[in-house]
Design an enzyme around this catalytic site. Structure first.
Site, mmCIF file in Angstrom:
data_model
loop_
_atom_site.group_PDB
_atom_site.id
_atom_site.type_symbol
_atom_site.label_atom_id
_atom_site.label_comp_id
_atom_site.label_asym_id
_atom_site.label_seq_id
_atom_site.Cartn_x
_atom_site.Cartn_y
_atom_site.Cartn_z
ATOM 1 N N GLU A 27 0.871 -1.169 0.000
ATOM 2 C CA GLU A 27 0.000 0.000 0.000
ATOM 3 C C GLU A 27 0.909 1.220 0.000
ATOM 4 O O GLU A 27 1.969 1.223 0.662
ATOM 5 C CB GLU A 27 -0.919 0.013 1.225
ATOM 6 N N HIS A 165 -8.305 -3.981 0.494
ATOM 7 C CA HIS A 165 -7.562 -2.721 0.618
ATOM 8 C C HIS A 165 -6.394 -2.799 1.583
ATOM 9 O O HIS A 165 -5.817 -1.762 1.902
ATOM 10 C CB HIS A 165 -8.483 -1.576 1.067
#
Length: 574
Positions: A27, A165
């Site tokens: 990320e 995510h």
């Protein structure tokens, strides 16, 4: 006398079941490895289908995480404030991955950040073999099996872990995808790492057999059409060099499963030479829209674009429509689908209290108000609480937000998103983000289109190699003529002849009155290219001072953090 020689184990390659794979995901705070930083690393070590270990940690990026990124990933500044910095995390990750083959979904993106971190900290670049599950999926899966190669799509097919995510969860989903793809590759005789690398690059037997179809294809810009045995178009493409592009379909460079399937059905290739690359691009769009070849994914149905309409009636409302009419209404679009238009409508309703009922209301209407009036989201003109003039203030604000200035809507929704994020209501914030993105992107697009389509005629030129000039005549956003003026030619008679022979364009209603939005965008990209000179302009070519373009750039930077550049598929929002 000849003797048989037994091959060595090195020649046979390393069996896949003996390979240690480290499947990882990152990320980040943005899309550029040179400008942005890692906020989380997740990795899973596997061999022979067995999980050997996991590695997962947040990373302090050393700078604030943009609000849009927090909405996308769920990672906030508060979560990384006590996390280790990349200086501490990178050595641990490299040790975890030592001696392994690295695997990532769209590996180019993740590897670019790892390499940038290594360079910044003085480590040599990783020398690990790398497997990209996107490339492998394109080689092994047909369009019927998977409509695209996004991680979310493949995980629904092959994994019980849903990408959510976060780096470790996404790496776990990628492990399942990898195992499923390796099992599929086994049916093609792929059993070693060396065979896997060669398999991804190798052309199929059908590609090799059809190479003769590229014989006689001319060089230069133009359009090519793959046709079946009945002469029906299978696929339409364009290139600045037809010969080189068409030949590539019969080599290892072409790995897309659906295109390899198309090559197997093709019996001939028809070419259309064009004066300039822009003309080729426009002709490609027009051919795809008219012929609708089944192997083209994009641009096949321009007529399915939808619009958001601010109706022309005493108490206007926002309506999703498929047709632009010359009826005095304001239009925003085009949108790729109804969902995107509804998102933009929701963004406008969030800021401007227009009525949301569908009935036609007159100044003398007298019906009970709906619940929206009770919570201050509508002035209840249906009950007569608002006059046409009072309601007209909201209509003016909506028209302005659609056509000229998006700042009010952007600021209101951005503030709401930040409140939701602070309350850890990330799903609601993400929904607001998507609505705002749909609204701002479409406003920016329409304003760019309208600036050009409002011009009755524009003639522009760009220099090309050898001292020649590409010259295009554009009328109401439609390419009407194209030519290349040779070096030393007098420009005035050449331009006059090009204008005299250009297509006659009669504009219709709406922001794109004479061509598809995609065609006008192609023309705009060319006009904004280096070295372009304006020869003739009828009218004023300008954008509104408070336009949505500057806001779109902020949204795009946030989304690109999760969507690295890749042809057509893009990286999914994970």
């Amino acid at each position: 006398m000849e003797y048989a020689v037994q091959g060595t184990l090195d020649e046979l390659g390393t069996p896949l079941e003996q390979i240690t794979f480290v499947v990882f995901d990152l990320e980040t705070t943005g899309v550029s490895a040179g400008e942005h930083a890692i906020t989380e690393i997740g990795a899973v070590k596997v061999r022979g289908g067995e999980v050997l270990g996991e590695f997962g940690t947040l990373v302090d990026p050393g700078s604030p995480i943009p609000p849009f990124i927090s909405v996308l990933t769920g990672i906030t500044d508060a979560m990384v404030v006590a996390a280790p910095k990349i200086e501490s995390v990178l050595p641990s990750f490299l040790e975890f991955a030592e001696g392994a083959t690295l695997v990532a979904h769209n590996a180019g993106f993740d590897m670019s950040f790892i390499k940038a971190a290594c360079a910044a900290l003085g480590y040599p670049p990783p020398a690990h073999p790398v497997v990209d599950t996107v490339v492998l999926a394109r080689r092994l899966l047909t369009r019927d099996e998977a409509p695209n190669c996004k991680l979310s799509t493949l995980a629904r097919i092959f994994s019980r872990t849903e990408p959510c995510h976060r780096a470790l969860a996404d790496a776990q989903a990628t492990v399942d995808v990898l195992h499923a793809l390796l099992e599929r590759a086994g049916s093609f005789g792929v059993h070693t790492l060396e065979e896997l690398k060669g398999f991804v690059r190798a052309p199929t037997a059908e590609q090799r057999r059809k190479r003769h179809l590229a014989d006689g294809v001319p060089s230069g810009p133009g359009v090519y059409v793959f046709e079946d045995d009945r002469g029906d178009p299978l696929y339409v493409g364009k290139s600045t060099n037809l010969r080189n592009r068409v030949r590539s379909y019969f080599t290892a460079a072409e790995t897309r499963p659906r295109i390899r399937e198309m090559v197997g059905l093709a019996e001939r290739i028809r070419t259309i030479t064009c004066a300039t690359p822009l003309e080729a691009e426009v002709r490609e769009l027009r051919l795809i829209g008219s012929a609708k070849p089944r192997y083209n994914r994009r641009s096949r149905f321009p007529e399915k674009m939808v619009w958001l309409k601010l109706t022309d009636e005493p108490f206007p409302r926002l309506s999703v429509v498929r047709e632009v009419r010359d009826d005095g209404a304001a239009y925003l679009g085009p949108f790729g689908g109804v969902r995107a238009a509804e998102d933009a409508r929701a963004a406008l309703h969030e800021t401007i209290p227009l009525r949301q009922c569908t009935e036609r209301i007159t100044p003398r209407a007298g019906r009970p108000a709906c619940a929206l009036a009770g919570i201050g989201r509508c002035g209840a003109p249906c009950e007569g609480r608002q006059s046409v003039e009072e309601y007209g203030l909201h209509v003016t604000a909506a028209r302005r937000a659609m056509e000229l200035d998006s700042a009010e809507v952007f600021s209101a929704i951005e503030a709401r998103m930040e409140r939701l994020s602070l309350d850890q209501r990330y799903e609601e914030a993400a929904a607001d983000r998507d609505r705002l993105a749909s609204y701002v992107r479409t406003c920016a697009r329409m304003q760019r289109l309208r600036a050009l389509t409002s011009l009755p005629q524009m003639v522009a030129a760009a220099p090309v190699t050898g001292g020649a000039w590409e010259i295009h005549v554009v009328r109401h956003g439609r390419l009407a003529s194209a030519g290349v003026m040779p070096r030393g030619a007098h420009p005035t008679p050449f331009v006059d002849a090009l204008v005299a022979t250009a297509e006659t364009v009669v504009p219709g209603p709406g922001p794109v009155p004479a061509a598809s939005a995609e065609e006008t965008e192609c023309v705009l990209r060319w006009l904004e290219g280096p070295g372009v000179r304006l020869v003739q302009v009828e009218g004023d070519w300008s954008l509104p001072i408070g336009g949505a373009g500057r806001l779109k750039a902020r949204i795009d930077r946030a989304y690109q953090a999760r969507e690295p550049h890749r042809p057509r598929d893009g990286r999914p929002l994970r």
